[in-house]
Design a protein around this motif. Structure first.
Motif, PDB file in Angstrom:
ATOM      1  N   ILE A 119       0.833  -1.211   0.000  1.00  0.00           N
ATOM      2  CA  ILE A 119       0.000   0.000   0.000  1.00  0.00           C
ATOM      3  C   ILE A 119       0.861   1.252   0.000  1.00  0.00           C
ATOM      4  CG2 ILE A 119      -1.619   1.335   1.405  1.00  0.00           C
ATOM      5  CD1 ILE A 119      -2.796  -1.428   2.283  1.00  0.00           C
ATOM      6  N   VAL A 120       1.872   1.295   0.884  1.00  0.00           N
ATOM      7  CA  VAL A 120       2.696   2.496   0.984  1.00  0.00           C
ATOM      8  C   VAL A 120       3.423   2.752  -0.330  1.00  0.00           C
ATOM      9  CG1 VAL A 120       4.731   3.493   2.110  1.00  0.00           C
ATOM     10  CG2 VAL A 120       2.962   2.369   3.476  1.00  0.00           C
ATOM     11  N   ASN A 121       3.959   1.717  -0.944  1.00  0.00           N
ATOM     12  CA  ASN A 121       4.675   1.897  -2.209  1.00  0.00           C
ATOM     13  C   ASN A 121       3.746   2.395  -3.310  1.00  0.00           C
ATOM     14  OD1 ASN A 121       7.426   1.159  -1.601  1.00  0.00           O
ATOM     15  ND2 ASN A 121       6.716  -0.929  -1.312  1.00  0.00           N
ATOM     16  N   LYS A 122       2.554   1.841  -3.389  1.00  0.00           N
ATOM     17  CA  LYS A 122       1.590   2.255  -4.416  1.00  0.00           C
ATOM     18  C   LYS A 122       1.180   3.709  -4.222  1.00  0.00           C
ATOM     19  CE  LYS A 122      -2.625   0.610  -4.175  1.00  0.00           C
ATOM     20  NZ  LYS A 122      -3.799  -0.315  -4.320  1.00  0.00           N
ATOM     21  N   VAL A 123       0.885   4.082  -2.982  1.00  0.00           N
ATOM     22  CA  VAL A 123       0.411   5.438  -2.708  1.00  0.00           C
ATOM     23  C   VAL A 123       1.535   6.450  -2.894  1.00  0.00           C
ATOM     24  CG1 VAL A 123      -0.589   6.946  -0.955  1.00  0.00           C
ATOM     25  CG2 VAL A 123      -1.418   4.607  -1.204  1.00  0.00           C
ATOM     26  N   ALA A 124       2.751   6.094  -2.501  1.00  0.00           N
ATOM     27  CA  ALA A 124       3.888   7.001  -2.686  1.00  0.00           C
ATOM     28  C   ALA A 124       4.122   7.288  -4.160  1.00  0.00           C
ATOM     29  CB  ALA A 124       5.138   6.401  -2.048  1.00  0.00           C
ATOM     30  N   GLN A 125       3.983   6.270  -5.008  1.00  0.00           N
ATOM     31  CA  GLN A 125       4.200   6.453  -6.445  1.00  0.00           C
ATOM     32  C   GLN A 125       3.191   7.409  -7.061  1.00  0.00           C
ATOM     33  OE1 GLN A 125       4.185   2.515  -8.132  1.00  0.00           O
ATOM     34  NE2 GLN A 125       6.168   1.959  -7.242  1.00  0.00           N
ATOM     35  N   ARG A 126       1.977   7.452  -6.521  1.00  0.00           N
ATOM     36  CA  ARG A 126       0.970   8.356  -7.091  1.00  0.00           C
ATOM     37  C   ARG A 126       0.864   9.663  -6.303  1.00  0.00           C
ATOM     38  NH1 ARG A 126      -3.977   4.197  -5.696  1.00  0.00           N
ATOM     39  NH2 ARG A 126      -4.567   5.014  -3.649  1.00  0.00           N
TER      40      ARG A 126
END
Length: 454
Positions: free
Chosen positions: A228-235
């Motif tokens: 989740i953190v990686n996905k949200v950081a990318q966007r």
């Protein structure tokens, strides 16, 4: 001599825990919690208890969560004058939680009056911070596994229950019978907390059933958080985590600190935005020998986040567009600073609202995790466009299999097992499993039901 047990809360719901034990010579109240969730439950907080408060000789507290402790200020204000016994960590956590609860109630009443979104004119708090301060003067610390004698042959012991720091199950010995109240059972093999104490015998058992009809997700919590953190950081978004201030916030920070240390998530700023959770984290460090973590792990857990104490600092988080992780109370989004963050972050698709445990019926948390498209906060509706999920595997409550596993430590069945602290379908599912798998006699009490034990 008769021994009577009356259920004044935590039946048909996971909140409002209150059990009245009457031995004829002594009246003992076990837990004194707030009802939360549905309006018809919350209204019970305003009704007087159906017992003369001056007739109660002692209160025994299983742990500090407000659904077990949060009614104490009203109890003392309305006439209770005896001692409140709890373990040392629970006493210190209640010092934090009850002050905060009274403060929040005063502030919410003030805001309701200012903005006119309450039907009550004027809106008043259930109790005040001053009421909480008076209640705290009645607390008496009782160590785990030491006898507490209350007179007339009544003896009590607190046993570690896991769940959160200081949480206990309570053994009550009367001249006629031993009664065991589980409190909230923790989980075996928790990343941070000790296992619940195995018990071999009781004449009567009161056992919780929060997850009586469910099993926890077996997925790895850190893998899910990292995803989740990686996905949200990318966007370019923010991960907002509504969290219970005591126990869950510290567990989340432990997992986040490990993920950062191992380089599995980017080095995003992490904020712990809850004065209550901050104070609880400091107690987590003080009582680090009471949980599983090493001293180094405890230190890293407490240092991974920036502590946000003032309302002004909290407001600035919502003005900051940098991707980040915010952990803020309350865990079911029923009040506190999390509401202001939800208003800011829910309408934006880049963000993620990540719950971390059980969401009671009637709470904003339950509405969000079950797919609400809009949510009411401070009298207005707000669109839900952010992703929403729940880390069920982080629950501090034993699930159905884990409860059964703990019950199998008993060498003989209790004369009766009372199944409480669960929504109706959960309590009844656990009743059925206990009857069919263990052959025990069980019942699911209803509100204000009383039972003659001996």
């Amino acid at each position: 001599m008769a021994v009577d047990l009356t259920f004044l809360g935590a039946v048909g719901t996971v909140t409002g825990s209150k059990y009245l034990l009457d031995t004829g010579d002594r009246r003992i109240l076990i837990d004194c919690g707030l009802f939360q969730g549905f309006k018809q439950l919350r209204r019970r907080n305003w009704a007087p208890l159906p017992v003369d408060l001056k007739s109660i000789d002692a209160v025994l507290l299983t742990h500090a969560h407000v659904d077990h402790s949060g009614y104490l200020p009203a109890l003392v204000r309305d006439g209770y004058s005896g001692p409140i016994y709890a373990t040392p960590p629970t006493c210190e956590l209640c010092d934090v939680l009850l002050h905060d609860s009274g403060h929040l109630m005063e502030r919410e009443a003030e805001q309701a009056n200012r903005y006119g979104y309450s039907k009550h004119k004027p809106a008043v708090p259930l109790y005040t911070e001053e009421d909480a301060e008076l209640a705290l003067e009645h607390f008496r610390a009782q160590k785990f596994e030491e006898d507490l004698r209350l007179g007339d042959g009544l003896r009590v012991r607190f046993l570690p229950a896991g769940h959160i720091l200081g949480a206990s199950m309570i053994e009550v010995y009367t001249p006629q019978a031993k009664i065991l109240l589980s409190g909230d059972l923790g989980r075996p093999g928790s990343a941070t907390m000790v296992d619940p104490t195995p018990v071999k015998q009781a004449d009567y058992l009161v056992v919780e059933s929060t997850y009586g009809n469910r099993l926890h997700d077996k997925a790895d919590a850190e893998e899910r958080i990292a995803e989740i953190v990686n996905k949200v950081a990318q966007r370019g978004g923010t991960v907002l985590i509504p969290s219970f201030a005591v126990g869950r916030s510290q567990m989340l920070l432990y997992h986040i600190s490990r993920l950062k240390k191992e380089g599995r998530i980017p080095d995003l700023p992490v904020y712990l935005d809850s004065p209550m959770a901050i104070d609880a984290s400091e107690l987590f460090w003080k009582y680090r020998k009471d949980h599983r973590l090493t001293e180094e792990e405890s230190r890293e857990t407490c240092q991974v986040a920036t502590y946000v104490r003032s309302p002004e600092e909290s407001k600035r988080l919502d003005e900051n567009i940098v991707p980040k992780i915010i952990v803020s109370a309350s865990g079911m989004a029923t009040g506190g600073r999390i509401l202001h963050h939800l208003k800011r972050y829910l309408p934006d698709r880049r963000n993620f609202v990540l719950f971390a445990g059980f969401q009671a019926g009637g709470t904003r948390g339950r509405a969000l995790v079950t797919g609400a498209q809009k949510i009411k906060i401070h009298g207005s509706y707000h669109a839900v466009r952010a992703d929403v999920d729940n880390l069920d595997m982080l629950s501090a409550h034993a699930d159905a299999d884990e409860i059964l596993g703990w019950l199998k430590n008993f060498e003989a069945p209790p004369r009766m097992t009372f199944i409480t602290h669960g929504e109706p379908e959960a309590s009844d599912a656990l009743r059925l499993r206990i009857e069919e798998e263990l052959g025990w006699e069980c019942t699911v009490p209803e509100f204000r039901d009383g039972y003659d034990l001996v």
